[in-house]
Design a protein around this motif. Structure first.
Motif, mmCIF file in Angstrom:
data_model
loop_
_atom_site.group_PDB
_atom_site.id
_atom_site.type_symbol
_atom_site.label_atom_id
_atom_site.label_comp_id
_atom_site.label_asym_id
_atom_site.label_seq_id
_atom_site.Cartn_x
_atom_site.Cartn_y
_atom_site.Cartn_z
ATOM 1 N N GLY A 9 71.651 -3.488 -3.696
ATOM 2 C CA GLY A 9 71.695 -4.215 -5.160
ATOM 3 C C GLY A 9 72.704 -5.423 -4.871
ATOM 4 N N GLY A 10 72.901 -6.220 -5.766
ATOM 5 C CA GLY A 10 73.644 -7.429 -5.188
ATOM 6 C C GLY A 10 73.664 -8.364 -6.592
ATOM 7 N N LEU A 11 74.235 -9.636 -6.127
ATOM 8 C CA LEU A 11 74.222 -10.773 -6.746
ATOM 9 C C LEU A 11 73.449 -11.763 -5.933
ATOM 10 C CD1 LEU A 11 75.315 -12.800 -9.026
ATOM 11 C CD2 LEU A 11 77.361 -13.167 -7.706
ATOM 12 N N VAL A 12 72.391 -12.213 -6.502
ATOM 13 C CA VAL A 12 71.586 -13.300 -5.998
ATOM 14 C C VAL A 12 71.565 -14.324 -6.864
ATOM 15 C CG1 VAL A 12 70.457 -11.912 -4.376
ATOM 16 C CG2 VAL A 12 69.423 -12.211 -6.684
ATOM 17 N N GLN A 13 70.608 -15.633 -6.531
ATOM 18 C CA GLN A 13 70.511 -16.812 -7.158
ATOM 19 C C GLN A 13 68.849 -16.649 -7.742
ATOM 20 O OE1 GLN A 13 72.657 -19.174 -8.036
ATOM 21 N NE2 GLN A 13 74.084 -17.886 -7.218
ATOM 22 N N VAL A 14 68.414 -17.426 -8.748
ATOM 23 C CA VAL A 14 67.096 -17.371 -9.118
ATOM 24 C C VAL A 14 66.307 -17.831 -8.098
ATOM 25 C CG1 VAL A 14 65.280 -18.740 -10.678
ATOM 26 C CG2 VAL A 14 67.763 -17.989 -11.662
ATOM 27 N N GLY A 15 65.076 -17.131 -8.052
ATOM 28 C CA GLY A 15 64.198 -17.295 -6.956
ATOM 29 C C GLY A 15 64.377 -16.507 -5.516
ATOM 30 N N GLU A 16 65.441 -16.057 -5.472
ATOM 31 C CA GLU A 16 65.937 -15.180 -4.137
ATOM 32 C C GLU A 16 65.309 -13.822 -4.207
ATOM 33 O OE1 GLU A 16 69.920 -17.627 -2.751
ATOM 34 O OE2 GLU A 16 69.889 -15.598 -3.575
ATOM 35 N N SER A 17 65.381 -13.123 -3.252
ATOM 36 C CA SER A 17 64.980 -11.799 -3.123
ATOM 37 C C SER A 17 65.996 -10.736 -2.789
ATOM 38 C CB SER A 17 63.926 -11.728 -1.980
ATOM 39 O OG SER A 17 62.754 -12.753 -2.000
ATOM 40 N N LEU A 18 65.560 -9.307 -3.273
ATOM 41 C CA LEU A 18 66.300 -8.477 -2.630
ATOM 42 C C LEU A 18 65.310 -7.204 -2.350
ATOM 43 C CD1 LEU A 18 69.342 -8.080 -5.388
ATOM 44 C CD2 LEU A 18 69.557 -8.417 -2.802
ATOM 45 N N ARG A 19 65.834 -6.180 -1.673
ATOM 46 C CA ARG A 19 65.145 -4.941 -1.221
ATOM 47 C C ARG A 19 65.935 -3.905 -1.706
ATOM 48 N NH1 ARG A 19 62.320 -2.654 4.282
ATOM 49 N NH2 ARG A 19 64.548 -2.204 4.756
ATOM 50 N N LEU A 20 65.596 -3.071 -2.592
ATOM 51 C CA LEU A 20 66.389 -1.904 -3.134
ATOM 52 C C LEU A 20 65.876 -0.622 -2.217
ATOM 53 C CD1 LEU A 20 66.600 -2.296 -7.021
ATOM 54 C CD2 LEU A 20 67.832 -3.253 -5.139
ATOM 55 N N SER A 21 66.542 0.176 -2.094
ATOM 56 C CA SER A 21 66.235 1.434 -1.060
ATOM 57 C C SER A 21 66.861 2.732 -2.128
ATOM 58 C CB SER A 21 66.954 1.645 0.151
ATOM 59 O OG SER A 21 66.755 0.610 1.040
ATOM 60 N N CYS A 22 65.895 3.691 -1.984
ATOM 61 C CA CYS A 22 66.161 4.888 -2.712
ATOM 62 C C CYS A 22 65.933 5.883 -1.703
ATOM 63 C CB CYS A 22 65.097 5.211 -3.724
ATOM 64 S SG CYS A 22 65.226 6.866 -4.731
ATOM 65 N N SER A 23 67.193 6.693 -1.257
ATOM 66 C CA SER A 23 67.203 7.674 -0.083
ATOM 67 C C SER A 23 67.020 8.886 -0.911
ATOM 68 C CB SER A 23 68.310 7.479 0.577
ATOM 69 O OG SER A 23 68.207 6.206 1.467
ATOM 70 N N ILE A 24 66.227 9.759 -0.413
ATOM 71 C CA ILE A 24 66.022 11.305 -1.255
ATOM 72 C C ILE A 24 66.394 12.370 0.069
ATOM 73 C CG2 ILE A 24 64.423 12.700 -2.324
ATOM 74 C CD1 ILE A 24 62.613 9.992 -2.580
ATOM 75 N N SER A 25 67.129 13.232 -0.623
ATOM 76 C CA SER A 25 67.571 14.311 0.158
ATOM 77 C C SER A 25 67.446 15.767 -0.645
ATOM 78 C CB SER A 25 68.837 14.062 0.896
ATOM 79 O OG SER A 25 69.872 13.778 -0.197
ATOM 80 N N GLY A 26 67.682 16.703 -0.106
ATOM 81 C CA GLY A 26 67.991 18.084 -0.694
ATOM 82 C C GLY A 26 66.780 19.018 -0.081
ATOM 83 N N SER A 27 67.478 20.287 -0.172
ATOM 84 C CA SER A 27 66.466 21.409 0.366
ATOM 85 C C SER A 27 65.228 21.688 -0.396
ATOM 86 C CB SER A 27 67.362 22.841 0.339
ATOM 87 O OG SER A 27 67.766 22.949 -1.161
ATOM 88 N N ALA A 28 65.056 21.254 -1.608
ATOM 89 C CA ALA A 28 63.979 21.121 -2.492
ATOM 90 C C ALA A 28 62.743 20.534 -1.657
ATOM 91 C CB ALA A 28 64.102 20.968 -3.695
ATOM 92 N N LEU A 29 63.169 19.449 -1.016
ATOM 93 C CA LEU A 29 61.941 18.788 -0.296
ATOM 94 C C LEU A 29 61.132 19.570 0.657
ATOM 95 C CD1 LEU A 29 63.792 15.390 0.170
ATOM 96 C CD2 LEU A 29 62.174 15.739 -1.531
ATOM 97 N N ASN A 30 61.711 20.467 1.265
ATOM 98 C CA ASN A 30 61.089 21.286 2.229
ATOM 99 C C ASN A 30 59.986 22.265 1.402
ATOM 100 O OD1 ASN A 30 62.973 20.501 4.127
ATOM 101 N ND2 ASN A 30 64.384 22.084 3.668
ATOM 102 N N HIS A 31 59.954 22.307 0.098
ATOM 103 C CA HIS A 31 59.153 23.115 -0.452
ATOM 104 C C HIS A 31 58.021 22.433 -1.489
ATOM 105 C CE1 HIS A 31 61.846 26.368 0.636
ATOM 106 N NE2 HIS A 31 62.827 25.749 0.285
ATOM 107 N N VAL A 32 58.109 21.020 -1.155
ATOM 108 C CA VAL A 32 57.172 20.265 -2.069
ATOM 109 C C VAL A 32 56.367 19.329 -1.129
ATOM 110 C CG1 VAL A 32 57.289 18.192 -3.435
ATOM 111 C CG2 VAL A 32 59.044 19.970 -3.950
ATOM 112 N N ASP A 33 54.860 19.528 -1.186
ATOM 113 C CA ASP A 33 54.243 18.765 -0.489
ATOM 114 C C ASP A 33 53.884 17.319 -1.063
ATOM 115 O OD1 ASP A 33 52.146 21.880 -0.099
ATOM 116 O OD2 ASP A 33 53.463 20.854 1.243
ATOM 117 N N TYR A 34 53.834 17.101 -2.406
ATOM 118 C CA TYR A 34 53.948 15.951 -2.900
ATOM 119 C C TYR A 34 54.770 15.580 -3.978
ATOM 120 C CZ TYR A 34 49.467 16.896 -1.043
ATOM 121 O OH TYR A 34 48.192 17.430 -0.005
ATOM 122 N N TYR A 35 55.239 14.383 -3.964
ATOM 123 C CA TYR A 35 56.124 13.737 -4.945
ATOM 124 C C TYR A 35 55.945 12.361 -5.242
ATOM 125 C CZ TYR A 35 59.380 12.422 -1.422
ATOM 126 O OH TYR A 35 59.763 11.508 -0.042
#
Length: 132
Positions: A9-35
């Motif tokens: 996230g951040g401060l940008v001007q109208v018409g500009e772009s940003l790329r947000l990232s969502c980093s996921i972690s945790g032991s439960a991911l080892n037991h999930v095939d799909y999310y």
């Protein structure tokens, strides 16, 4: 348990772009095939709204009408990261952006869109401010 951390996230001007990232972690991911992963946002004084989500299959995506054609969701499956590319940003996109995860069960399952109650774990949010 699953942990989600938003960044980009951040401060940008109208018409500009940003790329947000969502980093996921945790032991439960080892037991999930799909999310599925959803992006939501909450502007000051307003309720939280669904922006986009991605299902088991990367072609299964949802976009709110307000962001169609401007935002693109994608995923790095091997590293458990989901991105939200936001182009042509507008002042009305100003909000805190959150990602959330839901367990899915089949390889072609669709994500739950804006149905917030379907998501199991949430991140803390990242602020996006679009200045005119």
């Amino acid at each position: 348990q699953v942990q989600l951390v938003e960044s980009g996230g951040g401060l940008v001007q109208v018409g500009e772009s940003l790329r947000l990232s969502c980093s996921i972690s945790g032991s439960a991911l080892n037991h999930v095939d799909y999310y599925g992963v959803g992006w939501f946002r909450q502007a000051p004084g307003k309720g939280r709204e669904g922006v986009s989500c991605i299902g088991s299959n990367d072609t299964n995506t949802y976009y709110a009408d307000s962001v169609k054609g401007r935002f693109t969701i994608s995923r790095d499956k091997s590293n458990h990261i989901v991105y939200l590319q936001m182009d042509d940003l507008k002042p009305e996109d100003t909000a805190t952006y959150y990602c959330a995860i839901e367990r899915l069960y089949r390889s072609d399952d669709m994500c739950s869109g804006a149905q917030q109650h379907e998501y199991d774990f949430w991140g803390q949010g990242t602020q996006v401010t679009v200045s005119s």
